[in-house]
Design a protein around this motif. Structure first.
Motif, PDB file in Angstrom:
ATOM      1  N   UNK A   1      12.164  -7.422  -3.500  1.00  9.31           N
ATOM      2  CA  UNK A   1      12.811  -8.566  -3.470  1.00  9.31           C
ATOM      3  C   UNK A   1      11.789  -9.771  -3.441  1.00  9.31           C
ATOM      4  N   UNK A   2      10.568  -9.478  -3.872  1.00 10.29           N
ATOM      5  CA  UNK A   2       9.642 -10.714  -3.803  1.00 10.29           C
ATOM      6  C   UNK A   2       9.299 -11.485  -5.042  1.00 10.29           C
ATOM      7  N   UNK A   3       8.952 -12.635  -5.134  1.00  8.20           N
ATOM      8  CA  UNK A   3       8.554 -13.262  -6.497  1.00  8.20           C
ATOM      9  C   UNK A   3       7.349 -12.592  -6.716  1.00  8.20           C
ATOM     10  N   UNK A   4       7.341 -12.451  -8.496  1.00 10.44           N
ATOM     11  CA  UNK A   4       6.114 -11.625  -8.724  1.00 10.44           C
ATOM     12  C   UNK A   4       4.777 -12.491  -8.604  1.00 10.44           C
ATOM     13  N   UNK A   5       4.698 -13.724  -8.449  1.00 10.83           N
ATOM     14  CA  UNK A   5       3.836 -14.392  -8.053  1.00 10.83           C
ATOM     15  C   UNK A   5       3.201 -14.250  -6.675  1.00 10.83           C
ATOM     16  N   UNK A   6       3.872 -13.946  -5.892  1.00 11.80           N
ATOM     17  CA  UNK A   6       3.570 -13.598  -4.573  1.00 11.80           C
ATOM     18  C   UNK A   6       2.987 -12.380  -4.499  1.00 11.80           C
ATOM     19  N   UNK A   7       3.666 -11.181  -5.110  1.00 10.57           N
ATOM     20  CA  UNK A   7       3.061  -9.928  -5.156  1.00 10.57           C
ATOM     21  C   UNK A   7       1.623  -9.774  -5.827  1.00 10.57           C
ATOM     22  N   UNK A   8       1.548 -10.546  -6.840  1.00  7.33           N
ATOM     23  CA  UNK A   8       0.111 -10.670  -7.379  1.00  7.33           C
ATOM     24  C   UNK A   8      -0.934 -11.073  -6.472  1.00  7.33           C
ATOM     25  N   UNK A   9      -0.559 -12.086  -6.051  1.00  6.01           N
ATOM     26  CA  UNK A   9      -1.279 -12.563  -4.810  1.00  6.01           C
ATOM     27  C   UNK A   9      -1.759 -11.777  -3.775  1.00  6.01           C
ATOM     28  N   UNK A  10      -0.982 -11.064  -3.272  1.00 12.90           N
ATOM     29  CA  UNK A  10      -1.387  -9.984  -2.213  1.00 12.90           C
ATOM     30  C   UNK A  10      -2.088  -8.760  -2.878  1.00 12.90           C
ATOM     31  N   UNK A  11      -1.806  -8.435  -3.989  1.00 13.22           N
ATOM     32  CA  UNK A  11      -2.398  -7.262  -4.778  1.00 13.22           C
ATOM     33  C   UNK A  11      -3.963  -7.818  -5.089  1.00 13.22           C
ATOM     34  N   UNK A  12      -3.904  -8.920  -5.222  1.00  9.42           N
ATOM     35  CA  UNK A  12      -5.424  -9.477  -5.814  1.00  9.42           C
ATOM     36  C   UNK A  12      -6.334  -9.169  -4.438  1.00  9.42           C
ATOM     37  N   UNK A  13      -5.763  -9.594  -3.279  1.00 11.74           N
ATOM     38  CA  UNK A  13      -6.348  -9.514  -1.961  1.00 11.74           C
ATOM     39  C   UNK A  13      -6.704  -7.929  -1.773  1.00 11.74           C
ATOM     40  N   UNK A  14      -5.749  -7.144  -1.911  1.00  7.26           N
ATOM     41  CA  UNK A  14      -5.856  -5.756  -1.586  1.00  7.26           C
ATOM     42  C   UNK A  14      -6.956  -5.228  -2.409  1.00  7.26           C
ATOM     43  N   UNK A  15      -7.264  -5.534  -3.888  1.00  6.30           N
ATOM     44  CA  UNK A  15      -8.114  -5.110  -4.838  1.00  6.30           C
ATOM     45  C   UNK A  15      -9.555  -5.619  -4.302  1.00  6.30           C
ATOM     46  N   UNK A  16      -9.638  -6.830  -3.882  1.00  5.04           N
ATOM     47  CA  UNK A  16     -10.952  -7.305  -3.517  1.00  5.04           C
ATOM     48  C   UNK A  16     -11.451  -6.676  -2.482  1.00  5.04           C
TER      49      UNK A  16
ATOM     50  N   UNK B   1       2.077   1.340 -10.027  1.00  6.27           N
ATOM     51  CA  UNK B   1       3.510   0.480 -10.137  1.00  6.27           C
ATOM     52  C   UNK B   1       2.508  -0.946 -10.654  1.00  6.27           C
ATOM     53  N   UNK B   2       3.342  -1.820 -11.494  1.00  8.32           N
ATOM     54  CA  UNK B   2       3.104  -2.954 -11.960  1.00  8.32           C
ATOM     55  C   UNK B   2       3.570  -4.033 -10.870  1.00  8.32           C
ATOM     56  N   UNK B   3       3.191  -5.144 -11.014  1.00  4.61           N
ATOM     57  CA  UNK B   3       3.236  -6.393 -10.055  1.00  4.61           C
ATOM     58  C   UNK B   3       4.886  -6.729 -10.401  1.00  4.61           C
ATOM     59  N   UNK B   4       5.398  -6.403 -11.827  1.00  7.75           N
ATOM     60  CA  UNK B   4       6.961  -6.925 -11.886  1.00  7.75           C
ATOM     61  C   UNK B   4       7.913  -5.738 -11.252  1.00  7.75           C
ATOM     62  N   UNK B   5       7.395  -4.443 -11.409  1.00  3.22           N
ATOM     63  CA  UNK B   5       8.060  -3.326 -10.553  1.00  3.22           C
ATOM     64  C   UNK B   5       8.130  -3.790  -9.265  1.00  3.22           C
ATOM     65  N   UNK B   6       7.131  -3.832  -8.553  1.00  2.00           N
ATOM     66  CA  UNK B   6       7.229  -3.850  -7.134  1.00  2.00           C
ATOM     67  C   UNK B   6       7.619  -5.193  -6.656  1.00  2.00           C
ATOM     68  N   UNK B   7       7.655  -6.307  -7.368  1.00  2.00           N
ATOM     69  CA  UNK B   7       8.491  -7.257  -7.069  1.00  2.00           C
ATOM     70  C   UNK B   7       9.969  -7.031  -7.006  1.00  2.00           C
ATOM     71  N   UNK B   8      10.462  -6.473  -8.007  1.00  2.00           N
ATOM     72  CA  UNK B   8      11.921  -6.194  -8.039  1.00  2.00           C
ATOM     73  C   UNK B   8      12.238  -4.978  -6.904  1.00  2.00           C
ATOM     74  N   UNK B   9      11.406  -4.271  -6.655  1.00  2.00           N
ATOM     75  CA  UNK B   9      11.795  -3.059  -5.496  1.00  2.00           C
ATOM     76  C   UNK B   9      11.662  -3.731  -4.204  1.00  2.00           C
TER      77      UNK B   9
ATOM     78  N   UNK C   1       0.891  -1.384   0.036  1.00  2.00           N
ATOM     79  CA  UNK C   1      -0.115  -0.068   0.045  1.00  2.00           C
ATOM     80  C   UNK C   1       0.909   1.144   0.162  1.00  2.00           C
ATOM     81  N   UNK C   2       1.926   1.191   0.748  1.00  2.00           N
ATOM     82  CA  UNK C   2       2.986   2.427   0.761  1.00  2.00           C
ATOM     83  C   UNK C   2       3.406   2.517  -0.597  1.00  2.00           C
ATOM     84  N   UNK C   3       3.904   1.458  -1.057  1.00  2.00           N
ATOM     85  CA  UNK C   3       4.815   1.527  -2.360  1.00  2.00           C
ATOM     86  C   UNK C   3       3.528   1.910  -3.419  1.00  2.00           C
TER      87      UNK C   3
END
Length: 213
Positions: free
Chosen positions: A42-57, A32-40, A25-27
């Protein structure tokens, strides 16, 4: 994007309190995209997408744009607010009730009042946002430095007297179509200047921080 958003739903509050999601949420104060967030982060993109979907819901992040990048569609997300406040409604069964033990010199009663303020103003803000209108509110924030505890007590009494007179002048119990407004005035030590309560209690003439009022 709102400057501040109020979270009333318990499930949304639980989602926001996860450390990874809170950082997302702070970032996402900037899109930003999931790929950008993942690199920033240091997390797998798949994990970032999982959390983003939860936040979006739960309406905490929103889609800004969707763009084609190679063979995939990249979703650019943004937080719905720059910061969030969790309303006491999220913990309704145990939310503070200022009417239970009103005591104007109690710090815990002040905390209960502040909690009700967050709840009430949060409801106003959310309702106003849905109606695309502004909530009619007013606030003053300032600092005053007292030389002595006696000066602080005198200030508190003068403030209470002035407020009582002002409310008496403008309150109209019989006004048709009138709308009640709540007035809350608080006085407390600034957090940045807080010293050890036990030490100060011994120095104050009344013995404690609260009772000298």
């Amino acid at each position: 994007m709102f400057e501040v958003a109020v979270i009333e739903d318990p499930a949304a509050a639980e989602v926001s309190l996860d450390p990874v999601r809170a950082r997302l949420l702070a970032e996402l104060a900037r899109p930003s995209s999931a790929a950008t967030l993942a690199a920033r982060m240091g997390l797998p993109r798949q994990k970032v997408n999982y959390h983003l979907r939860a936040l979006e819901r739960h309406g905490l992040v929103e889609l800004v744009e969707e763009r084609r990048k190679g063979n995939v569609n990249e979703r650019v997300m943004r937080a719905t607010a720059a910061s969030y406040v969790i309303s006491p409604l999220a913990l309704a069964p145990v939310a503070p009730d200022p009417s239970r033990s009103p005591d104007r010199v109690s710090a815990r009663w002040l905390l209960a009042l502040a909690s009700r303020l967050v709840r009430d103003v949060g409801e106003l803000v959310n309702a106003a946002a849905k109606a695309r209108r502004k909530a009619a509110t007013f606030a003053v924030d300032g600092r005053v430095r007292f030389a002595t505890a006696a000066d602080r007590a005198a200030f508190a009494q003068a403030l209470a007297d002035a407020l009582t007179a002002l409310v008496g002048e403008y309150h109209d119990e019989t006004a048709e179509g009138g709308r009640e407004h709540r007035v809350i005035v608080a006085l407390h030590p600034c957090a940045a200047d807080r010293t050890d309560d036990t030490t100060r209690a011994g120095a104050d003439a009344a013995g404690t921080e609260t009772k000298e009022f």
